[in-house]
Write a protein that holds these residues in place. Structure first.
Motif, PDB file in Angstrom:
ATOM      1  N   UNK A 107      -8.887  -8.827  -6.747  1.00  0.00           N
ATOM      2  CA  UNK A 107      -9.817  -8.418  -5.754  1.00  0.00           C
ATOM      3  C   UNK A 107     -10.573  -7.239  -5.983  1.00  0.00           C
ATOM      4  N   UNK A 108     -11.209  -6.849  -5.093  1.00  0.00           N
ATOM      5  CA  UNK A 108     -12.954  -6.570  -5.536  1.00  0.00           C
ATOM      6  C   UNK A 108     -13.565  -5.754  -3.706  1.00  0.00           C
ATOM      7  N   UNK A 109     -13.898  -4.981  -4.426  1.00  0.00           N
ATOM      8  CA  UNK A 109     -15.284  -3.736  -3.131  1.00  0.00           C
ATOM      9  C   UNK A 109     -16.777  -3.896  -3.686  1.00  0.00           C
ATOM     10  N   UNK A 110     -16.911  -3.553  -2.184  1.00  0.00           N
ATOM     11  CA  UNK A 110     -18.308  -3.242  -2.338  1.00  0.00           C
ATOM     12  C   UNK A 110     -18.169  -1.278  -3.220  1.00  0.00           C
ATOM     13  N   UNK A 111     -19.163  -0.980  -4.109  1.00  0.00           N
ATOM     14  CA  UNK A 111     -19.371   0.145  -5.097  1.00  0.00           C
ATOM     15  C   UNK A 111     -19.754   1.254  -4.028  1.00  0.00           C
ATOM     16  N   UNK A 112     -20.040   1.272  -2.997  1.00  0.00           N
ATOM     17  CA  UNK A 112     -19.899   2.228  -1.891  1.00  0.00           C
ATOM     18  C   UNK A 112     -18.628   2.389  -1.363  1.00  0.00           C
ATOM     19  N   UNK A 113     -18.292   0.965  -1.368  1.00  0.00           N
ATOM     20  CA  UNK A 113     -16.218   1.549  -0.564  1.00  0.00           C
ATOM     21  C   UNK A 113     -16.079   1.728  -1.737  1.00  0.00           C
ATOM     22  N   UNK A 122      -8.283   4.849  -0.686  1.00  0.00           N
ATOM     23  CA  UNK A 122      -7.277   6.094  -0.960  1.00  0.00           C
ATOM     24  C   UNK A 122      -7.366   6.509  -2.117  1.00  0.00           C
ATOM     25  N   UNK A 123      -8.231   5.928  -2.876  1.00  0.00           N
ATOM     26  CA  UNK A 123      -8.146   5.603  -4.789  1.00  0.00           C
ATOM     27  C   UNK A 123      -7.258   4.699  -5.177  1.00  0.00           C
ATOM     28  N   UNK A 124      -6.945   3.948  -3.870  1.00  0.00           N
ATOM     29  CA  UNK A 124      -5.416   2.857  -4.863  1.00  0.00           C
ATOM     30  C   UNK A 124      -6.110   1.968  -5.080  1.00  0.00           C
ATOM     31  N   UNK A 125      -5.604   0.870  -5.463  1.00  0.00           N
ATOM     32  CA  UNK A 125      -5.857  -0.792  -5.150  1.00  0.00           C
ATOM     33  C   UNK A 125      -4.657  -1.134  -4.417  1.00  0.00           C
ATOM     34  N   UNK A 126      -4.793  -1.901  -3.423  1.00  0.00           N
ATOM     35  CA  UNK A 126      -3.452  -2.764  -2.798  1.00  0.00           C
ATOM     36  C   UNK A 126      -2.687  -3.578  -3.838  1.00  0.00           C
ATOM     37  N   UNK A 127      -1.865  -3.829  -4.078  1.00  0.00           N
ATOM     38  CA  UNK A 127      -1.011  -4.642  -4.925  1.00  0.00           C
ATOM     39  C   UNK A 127       0.235  -5.347  -4.408  1.00  0.00           C
ATOM     40  N   UNK A 142       0.723  -1.134   0.259  1.00  0.00           N
ATOM     41  CA  UNK A 142      -0.358  -0.135   0.090  1.00  0.00           C
ATOM     42  C   UNK A 142       0.950   1.124   0.427  1.00  0.00           C
ATOM     43  N   UNK A 143       0.910   1.891  -0.897  1.00  0.00           N
ATOM     44  CA  UNK A 143       1.484   3.192  -1.148  1.00  0.00           C
ATOM     45  C   UNK A 143       3.065   2.895  -1.015  1.00  0.00           C
ATOM     46  N   UNK A 144       3.992   1.698  -1.417  1.00  0.00           N
ATOM     47  CA  UNK A 144       4.693   1.752  -1.168  1.00  0.00           C
ATOM     48  C   UNK A 144       5.418   1.357   0.144  1.00  0.00           C
ATOM     49  N   UNK A 145       4.608   0.422   0.478  1.00  0.00           N
ATOM     50  CA  UNK A 145       4.407   0.127   2.071  1.00  0.00           C
ATOM     51  C   UNK A 145       4.119  -1.121   2.246  1.00  0.00           C
ATOM     52  N   UNK A 160      -8.507  -4.482   0.445  1.00  0.00           N
ATOM     53  CA  UNK A 160      -7.628  -4.682  -0.727  1.00  0.00           C
ATOM     54  C   UNK A 160      -7.512  -3.523  -1.240  1.00  0.00           C
ATOM     55  N   UNK A 161      -8.479  -2.031  -0.827  1.00  0.00           N
ATOM     56  CA  UNK A 161      -8.318  -1.491  -1.874  1.00  0.00           C
ATOM     57  C   UNK A 161      -8.774   0.571  -0.618  1.00  0.00           C
TER      58      UNK A 161
END
Length: 326
Positions: free
Chosen positions: A181-187, A153-158, A123-126, A150-151
């Protein structure tokens, strides 16, 4: 109302809880709700070379040093809105501790020691960690966790992997790289805590599917509130170190500070996000019906005794259905 609003503006932060018990309400009957936007999906390591790269990345040292996600996750304020409801649905599981309990190592054995596990990602390089659970699914490869696992601040984890049965650095059932990976539309849209649910579909490992190796817990949606539940996870912030499976148990309450989530008295800390909550949990077999995940706490001293998790309504069910059909 002013007092509640003031408390909420001061309190909502990384991982804390509510010590005040509100009346428990039985869930009213609901007809099927109209359709809403489907879950968001992000491709992960689908090619063999990508899977091998991710698996090489997660050395035992990186797993031990991964930051508990709650140290990085700062929940956003959201408005109180009823989670979309529909018809009740229960998918049964494949195939002595005490209640209540506030956060002790699980020594009961059984299915949860195989289906429960740690989640690792970048996440964000960490390097960071959460928890997750393998559930019964058509594709035999579905893991349920929190949306912020899984996601965020607007970015998906890798580099996303699931390690079922993680135990003090050991990976007895292997390390499973996510294909998507998936998340709910509201998240996905606004990181709404009421919908903090995520999932992963993992690749096969050594020619086998996940639940053929570790089994799968049941899962349920649109269930009554106020039930007795067990929560599991791998907290990695003090006084825990992420090395062992920890559990809490008790009767759930409703969050009274602005969300429509449910709460459980629990001392688990950062790293336990995404760990499963079970109704109808069998202490002898370690199997149950998953009905929420660890999501957040409040940081006020008199409120941090409770963990909160999203109510599993229609959008959590849509997420599960999309994942298991992948």
């Amino acid at each position: 109302m002013k007092r509640t609003s003031s408390l909420r503006s001061l309190a909502l932060a990384t991982f804390g809880g509510a010590a005040l018990v509100t009346p428990l309400l039985a869930a009213p009957a609901h007809a099927a709700a109209p359709p809403s936007p489907g879950p968001s999906v992000r491709a992960q390591a689908t090619a063999t070379a990508a899977q091998q790269r991710v698996l090489r990345f997660w050395t035992p040292q990186r797993m031990r040093s991964a930051t508990p996600m709650e140290k990085l996750f700062k929940p956003k304020r959201t408005t109180r809105a009823e989670v979309r409801r529909g018809l009740a649905k229960v998918v049964p599981p494949v195939s002595v501790q005490s209640i209540p309990n506030g956060g002790s190592p699980w020594t009961g054995g059984g299915a949860i020691t195989r289906t429960g596990g740690r989640v690792f990602f970048t996440y964000q390089g960490r390097t960071a960690s959460c928890s997750g659970d393998a559930v019964t699914s058509t594709n035999k490869s579905t893991v349920i966790t929190a949306g912020h696992c899984v996601k965020l601040d607007g970015a998906w984890h890798t580099n996303w992997v699931f390690v079922p049965g993680y135990n003090n650095g050991n990976t007895p059932y292997g390390t499973w790289a996510a294909a998507k990976t998936l998340s709910t539309p509201q998240w996905t849209a606004s990181e709404d805590l009421n919908y903090d649910v995520g999932a992963a579909v993992v690749n096969q490992l050594n020619g086998q599917s996940l639940t053929d190796v570790v089994g799968g817990q049941g899962i349920a949606f649109n269930q009554p509130r106020g039930q007795a539940m067990y929560s599991f996870g791998y907290p990695a912030a003090a006084p825990y170190d992420g090395s062992r499976l920890i559990y809490c148990s008790g009767t759930t309450i409703n969050d009274f500070l602005g969300q429509t989530t449910i709460g459980l008295r629990c001392n688990m800390t950062g790293g336990s996000s995404g760990g499963p909550w079970f109704k109808s949990f069998n202490e002898s077999t370690g199997a149950g019906i998953q009905n929420s995940v660890n999501s957040y706490k409040y940081n006020l001293p008199f409120l941090n005794a409770y963990m909160f998790g999203p109510y599993f309504g229609n959008d959590a069910q849509n997420l599960y259905n999309t994942a298991q059909a992948s």
